[in-house]
Design a protein around this motif. Structure first.
Motif, PDB file in Angstrom:
ATOM      1  N   PHE A 140      -5.689  18.748 -35.325  1.00  0.00           N
ATOM      2  CA  PHE A 140      -5.989  17.608 -36.089  1.00  0.00           C
ATOM      3  C   PHE A 140      -4.723  17.997 -36.750  1.00  0.00           C
ATOM      4  N   LYS A 141      -4.521  18.519 -38.087  1.00  0.00           N
ATOM      5  CA  LYS A 141      -3.610  18.651 -38.743  1.00  0.00           C
ATOM      6  C   LYS A 141      -2.613  18.500 -37.810  1.00  0.00           C
ATOM      7  N   ALA A 142      -1.868  19.189 -36.648  1.00  0.00           N
ATOM      8  CA  ALA A 142      -0.765  19.236 -36.288  1.00  0.00           C
ATOM      9  C   ALA A 142       0.066  17.915 -35.496  1.00  0.00           C
ATOM     10  N   LEU A 143      -1.301  17.002 -34.719  1.00  0.00           N
ATOM     11  CA  LEU A 143      -1.625  16.062 -34.244  1.00  0.00           C
ATOM     12  C   LEU A 143      -1.004  15.059 -35.471  1.00  0.00           C
ATOM     13  N   LYS A 144      -1.542  15.310 -36.692  1.00  0.00           N
ATOM     14  CA  LYS A 144      -1.890  13.792 -37.904  1.00  0.00           C
ATOM     15  C   LYS A 144      -0.257  14.206 -38.341  1.00  0.00           C
ATOM     16  N   GLN A 145       0.098  15.167 -38.102  1.00  0.00           N
ATOM     17  CA  GLN A 145       1.683  15.672 -38.599  1.00  0.00           C
ATOM     18  C   GLN A 145       2.942  15.332 -37.142  1.00  0.00           C
ATOM     19  N   GLY A 146       1.889  16.356 -35.503  1.00  0.00           N
ATOM     20  CA  GLY A 146       3.546  16.119 -35.616  1.00  0.00           C
ATOM     21  C   GLY A 146       3.744  14.591 -34.388  1.00  0.00           C
ATOM     22  N   LEU A 147       2.656  13.738 -34.328  1.00  0.00           N
ATOM     23  CA  LEU A 147       2.627  12.784 -33.248  1.00  0.00           C
ATOM     24  C   LEU A 147       2.996  11.284 -34.433  1.00  0.00           C
ATOM     25  N   LYS A 148       3.824  11.611 -34.821  1.00  0.00           N
ATOM     26  CA  LYS A 148       4.775  10.272 -35.588  1.00  0.00           C
ATOM     27  C   LYS A 148       4.978   9.434 -34.279  1.00  0.00           C
ATOM     28  N   VAL A 149       5.041   8.376 -33.880  1.00  0.00           N
ATOM     29  CA  VAL A 149       5.461   7.894 -32.682  1.00  0.00           C
ATOM     30  C   VAL A 149       6.004   6.712 -33.735  1.00  0.00           C
ATOM     31  N   LYS A 150       7.102   5.997 -33.329  1.00  0.00           N
ATOM     32  CA  LYS A 150       8.057   5.497 -33.539  1.00  0.00           C
ATOM     33  C   LYS A 150       7.967   3.993 -33.084  1.00  0.00           C
ATOM     34  N   THR A 151       8.379   4.169 -31.719  1.00  0.00           N
ATOM     35  CA  THR A 151       8.507   3.089 -30.727  1.00  0.00           C
ATOM     36  C   THR A 151       7.761   3.502 -29.574  1.00  0.00           C
ATOM     37  N   PHE A 152       7.127   2.593 -28.579  1.00  0.00           N
ATOM     38  CA  PHE A 152       6.955   2.755 -27.357  1.00  0.00           C
ATOM     39  C   PHE A 152       8.162   2.161 -26.432  1.00  0.00           C
ATOM     40  N   VAL A 153       8.101   3.224 -25.119  1.00  0.00           N
ATOM     41  CA  VAL A 153       8.240   2.574 -23.771  1.00  0.00           C
ATOM     42  C   VAL A 153       8.274   1.170 -23.554  1.00  0.00           C
ATOM     43  N   GLY A 154       7.020   0.948 -23.748  1.00  0.00           N
ATOM     44  CA  GLY A 154       6.400  -0.196 -22.583  1.00  0.00           C
ATOM     45  C   GLY A 154       5.920  -0.499 -23.891  1.00  0.00           C
ATOM     46  N   THR A 155       5.016  -1.364 -24.031  1.00  0.00           N
ATOM     47  CA  THR A 155       4.389  -2.322 -24.818  1.00  0.00           C
ATOM     48  C   THR A 155       3.231  -3.027 -23.876  1.00  0.00           C
ATOM     49  N   SER A 156       2.488  -2.742 -23.077  1.00  0.00           N
ATOM     50  CA  SER A 156       1.535  -2.484 -22.508  1.00  0.00           C
ATOM     51  C   SER A 156       0.017  -1.583 -23.195  1.00  0.00           C
ATOM     52  N   GLU A 157      -1.092  -2.056 -23.432  1.00  0.00           N
ATOM     53  CA  GLU A 157      -1.948  -1.951 -23.869  1.00  0.00           C
ATOM     54  C   GLU A 157      -1.620  -0.255 -23.080  1.00  0.00           C
ATOM     55  N   ASN A 158      -1.679  -0.124 -21.390  1.00  0.00           N
ATOM     56  CA  ASN A 158      -1.898   1.283 -20.156  1.00  0.00           C
ATOM     57  C   ASN A 158      -0.363   1.890 -20.763  1.00  0.00           C
ATOM     58  N   ALA A 159       0.675   1.142 -20.948  1.00  0.00           N
ATOM     59  CA  ALA A 159       2.001   2.531 -21.600  1.00  0.00           C
ATOM     60  C   ALA A 159       1.637   2.689 -22.988  1.00  0.00           C
ATOM     61  N   VAL A 160       1.393   2.230 -23.945  1.00  0.00           N
ATOM     62  CA  VAL A 160       1.223   2.825 -24.728  1.00  0.00           C
ATOM     63  C   VAL A 160       0.115   3.908 -25.168  1.00  0.00           C
ATOM     64  N   GLN A 161      -1.131   3.783 -24.247  1.00  0.00           N
ATOM     65  CA  GLN A 161      -2.284   4.738 -24.125  1.00  0.00           C
ATOM     66  C   GLN A 161      -1.459   5.817 -23.273  1.00  0.00           C
ATOM     67  N   ILE A 162      -0.838   5.845 -22.682  1.00  0.00           N
ATOM     68  CA  ILE A 162       0.169   6.861 -21.754  1.00  0.00           C
ATOM     69  C   ILE A 162       0.757   7.823 -21.824  1.00  0.00           C
ATOM     70  N   GLN A 163       1.432   7.217 -23.568  1.00  0.00           N
ATOM     71  CA  GLN A 163       2.914   7.728 -23.930  1.00  0.00           C
ATOM     72  C   GLN A 163       1.296   8.507 -25.174  1.00  0.00           C
ATOM     73  N   ILE A 164       0.424   8.097 -25.639  1.00  0.00           N
ATOM     74  CA  ILE A 164      -0.456   9.104 -26.724  1.00  0.00           C
ATOM     75  C   ILE A 164      -0.807  10.048 -25.987  1.00  0.00           C
ATOM     76  N   TRP A 165      -1.652   9.633 -24.732  1.00  0.00           N
ATOM     77  CA  TRP A 165      -1.755  11.055 -23.869  1.00  0.00           C
ATOM     78  C   TRP A 165      -0.995  12.319 -23.474  1.00  0.00           C
ATOM     79  N   THR A 166      -0.026  11.837 -23.258  1.00  0.00           N
ATOM     80  CA  THR A 166       1.084  12.725 -22.960  1.00  0.00           C
ATOM     81  C   THR A 166       1.199  12.962 -24.074  1.00  0.00           C
ATOM     82  N   ALA A 167       1.467  12.671 -24.991  1.00  0.00           N
ATOM     83  CA  ALA A 167       1.702  14.006 -26.637  1.00  0.00           C
ATOM     84  C   ALA A 167       0.822  14.522 -26.956  1.00  0.00           C
ATOM     85  N   LEU A 168      -0.230  14.172 -26.435  1.00  0.00           N
ATOM     86  CA  LEU A 168      -1.302  14.885 -26.674  1.00  0.00           C
ATOM     87  C   LEU A 168      -1.496  15.926 -26.176  1.00  0.00           C
TER      88      LEU A 168
END
Length: 93
Positions: free
Chosen positions: A5-33
């Motif tokens: 969780f410390k690595a997620l908090k420090q390493g998952l610095k999402v500045k911009t998303f490729v898509g703006t729909s809820e599904n696109a954002v969720q996919i990008q967050i899950w991919t990063a996780l």
């Protein structure tokens, strides 16, 4: 688990998303996780004392070098194996 969780908090610095729909954002967050989870697994299975940031940086650097992943994780400063150049096959036209 706290380190993950410390690595997620420090390493998952999402500045911009490729898509703006809820599904696109969720996919990008899950991919990063998933990517961080795989990197954390590699860090824990390695016998070399990697920090997560060094592992990520050196993995990026070694991305296009053909070598055994587990051998490299345990001994990262070993030279890559020499290439065996095969003769190019002729094109039969």
């Amino acid at each position: 688990m706290v380190e993950l969780f410390k690595a997620l908090k420090q390493g998952l610095k999402v500045k911009t998303f490729v898509g703006t729909s809820e599904n696109a954002v969720q996919i990008q967050i899950w991919t990063a996780l998933i990517a961080i989870l795989i990197l954390k697994y590699l860090q824990l299975k390695s016998t070399f004392g990697w920090s997560l940031s060094n592992l990520i940086a050196l993995l990026r650097q070694q991305l296009f070098v053909h070598r055994d992943l587990w051998t490299w994780l345990n001994d990262p400063f070993q030279a890559p194996p020499s290439l065996v150049l095969a003769e190019q096959l002729p094109l039969g036209l």
